[in-house]
Design a protein around this motif. Sequence first.
Motif, short mmCIF file in Angstrom:
data_model
loop_
_atom_site.label_atom_id
_atom_site.label_comp_id
_atom_site.label_asym_id
_atom_site.label_seq_id
_atom_site.Cartn_x
_atom_site.Cartn_y
_atom_site.Cartn_z
N VAL A 1 -3.28 -17.77 8.25
CA VAL A 1 -2.55 -18.16 9.45
C VAL A 1 -2.03 -16.95 10.22
N GLU A 2 -1.51 -15.97 9.47
CA GLU A 2 -0.96 -14.78 10.12
C GLU A 2 -0.95 -13.62 9.13
N VAL A 3 -1.17 -12.42 9.66
CA VAL A 3 -1.03 -11.20 8.88
C VAL A 3 0.01 -10.32 9.56
N VAL A 4 0.93 -9.79 8.77
CA VAL A 4 1.96 -8.89 9.27
C VAL A 4 1.82 -7.56 8.52
N ARG A 5 1.92 -6.45 9.25
CA ARG A 5 1.85 -5.13 8.63
C ARG A 5 3.14 -4.37 8.94
N VAL A 6 3.77 -3.86 7.89
CA VAL A 6 5.02 -3.10 8.04
C VAL A 6 4.95 -1.86 7.14
N PRO A 7 5.72 -0.82 7.45
CA PRO A 7 5.74 0.37 6.58
C PRO A 7 6.26 0.02 5.18
N GLY B 1 0.81 -1.20 0.00
CA GLY B 1 0.00 0.00 0.00
C GLY B 1 0.84 1.25 0.00
N GLY B 2 0.17 2.39 -0.11
CA GLY B 2 0.89 3.65 -0.15
C GLY B 2 1.59 3.99 1.15
N THR B 3 1.09 3.46 2.26
CA THR B 3 1.69 3.70 3.57
C THR B 3 2.26 2.42 4.17
N ASP B 4 1.43 1.38 4.21
CA ASP B 4 1.84 0.11 4.81
C ASP B 4 1.76 -1.03 3.80
N THR B 5 2.51 -2.08 4.09
CA THR B 5 2.43 -3.33 3.34
C THR B 5 1.89 -4.41 4.28
N LYS B 6 0.86 -5.12 3.81
CA LYS B 6 0.34 -6.26 4.56
C LYS B 6 0.80 -7.54 3.89
N ALA B 7 1.24 -8.48 4.69
CA ALA B 7 1.64 -9.79 4.19
C ALA B 7 0.83 -10.85 4.92
N GLY B 8 0.37 -11.84 4.16
CA GLY B 8 -0.42 -12.91 4.76
C GLY B 8 0.06 -14.27 4.32
N LEU B 9 -0.06 -15.23 5.22
CA LEU B 9 0.27 -16.62 4.92
C LEU B 9 -1.01 -17.44 5.02
N PHE B 10 -1.38 -18.12 3.92
CA PHE B 10 -2.56 -18.98 3.87
C PHE B 10 -2.11 -20.43 3.83
N ASP B 11 -2.72 -21.26 4.66
CA ASP B 11 -2.34 -22.67 4.66
C ASP B 11 -3.18 -23.45 3.64
N ASP B 12 -3.01 -24.78 3.60
CA ASP B 12 -3.68 -25.58 2.57
C ASP B 12 -5.17 -25.78 2.82
N ARG B 13 -5.68 -25.26 3.93
CA ARG B 13 -7.13 -25.23 4.15
C ARG B 13 -7.72 -23.87 3.76
N ALA C 1 -5.17 -11.56 -3.60
CA ALA C 1 -3.80 -11.93 -3.96
C ALA C 1 -3.59 -13.43 -3.79
N ALA C 2 -4.16 -14.01 -2.73
CA ALA C 2 -4.03 -15.45 -2.50
C ALA C 2 -4.75 -16.24 -3.59
N LEU C 3 -5.93 -15.77 -4.00
CA LEU C 3 -6.64 -16.42 -5.10
C LEU C 3 -5.81 -16.37 -6.38
N GLY C 4 -5.18 -15.23 -6.61
CA GLY C 4 -4.31 -15.09 -7.78
C GLY C 4 -3.13 -16.03 -7.72
N ALA C 5 -2.55 -16.20 -6.53
CA ALA C 5 -1.40 -17.09 -6.37
C ALA C 5 -1.79 -18.53 -6.69
N ARG C 6 -2.95 -18.96 -6.22
CA ARG C 6 -3.40 -20.32 -6.53
C ARG C 6 -3.66 -20.49 -8.02
N GLN C 7 -4.23 -19.46 -8.64
CA GLN C 7 -4.47 -19.52 -10.08
C GLN C 7 -3.16 -19.56 -10.85
N ARG C 8 -2.20 -18.80 -10.42
CA ARG C 8 -0.89 -18.77 -11.06
C ARG C 8 -0.22 -20.15 -10.99
N LEU C 9 -0.37 -20.81 -9.86
CA LEU C 9 0.21 -22.15 -9.70
C LEU C 9 -0.43 -23.13 -10.67
#
Length: 315
Positions: free
Chosen positions: A35-41, A19-31, A302-310
């Motif tokens: 699992v976790e969201v991290v927010r950093v500048p 994002g313009g201010t922060d970046t969010k990162a998420g980890l999705f498991d096989d279900r 983004a996670a849906l896109g990642a699965r589609q990309r795979l």
Amino acid sequence: MTVGQILGNGPAVLAFDVGGTDTKAGLFDDRGSLVEVVRVPTPYSTDGSGDAVLAQLGVLTERFAARHPDVAPLAAGLIVPGLVDDDAGVGVYAENLGWRDVPFRDAASSALGLPVAFTHDVRAAGTAEYRLGAAGRFRNVMVVVIGTGIAGALFLDGKPYSASGFAGEIGHSVVDVGGVPCACGGNGCLEAIASAGAIARLYNRHASVPVAGAREVLELARSGNAAAASVWDTATDALGLALSQAVALLAPEAIVLGGGLAQAGDALFTPVEERMNSLLTFHRRPVLLPATVGENAGLVGAALGARQRLTEVKA
């Protein structure tokens, strides 16, 4: 319903929402659970390369690996603001973050050692809303996200439409010729009048006591503050006008409003819908819907896109 239940079973993936201010990162498991969201500048790219963002993705990936060694992502989804060419995998331009023509998809794939899906942040959020939200029962849909800026995602005949990244920039449609200057260099753009940031800025121009955001402007308007009411009414009028123009051109069956400003509920939806419909005659009147996926819609997209990309890589 949890995010996991919405996303469903499938490969574990990473998702990055820059994002313009922060970046969010998420980890999705096989279900499909988040699992976790991290927010950093979000780091600014002083050389226009985007390398600072790419380096940050690597650090975040390593952090997830250390914290969740039992979750092995097979792909990643990366979404960014600005002008984005999905087909080429290039971040063409992001004024607020200092990059031009960055091959994010390939560079991120190389940095992470994973297949990477890459798109615009609002198109990703729109995909989440279209595939998992209330708008999924329609074939022609516009998803408009109103936050710091305003942008839209289009789905025509059931398919996403981006026009090499140029489609959906409703925030830069002119609703007041010669009006308020916009960051894009134009004047009277919708984003300069009706975004959450613009509403606060326009009120603060003449306020004796400045406010922090659009929510405070709405509260003041409800309490009888004439200046706040004028700013709010101008914003909703501009949104209704812009949406009526989109309806005349694209004839969507539904328009989804999301982003921070959509949290205003009826105070936003009612005047916008009334203004939009007042400008339509023979046109199909779309259903105006609130976004339902939630604050992590971008990560989900983004996670849906990642699965589609795979899936595409395997094919």
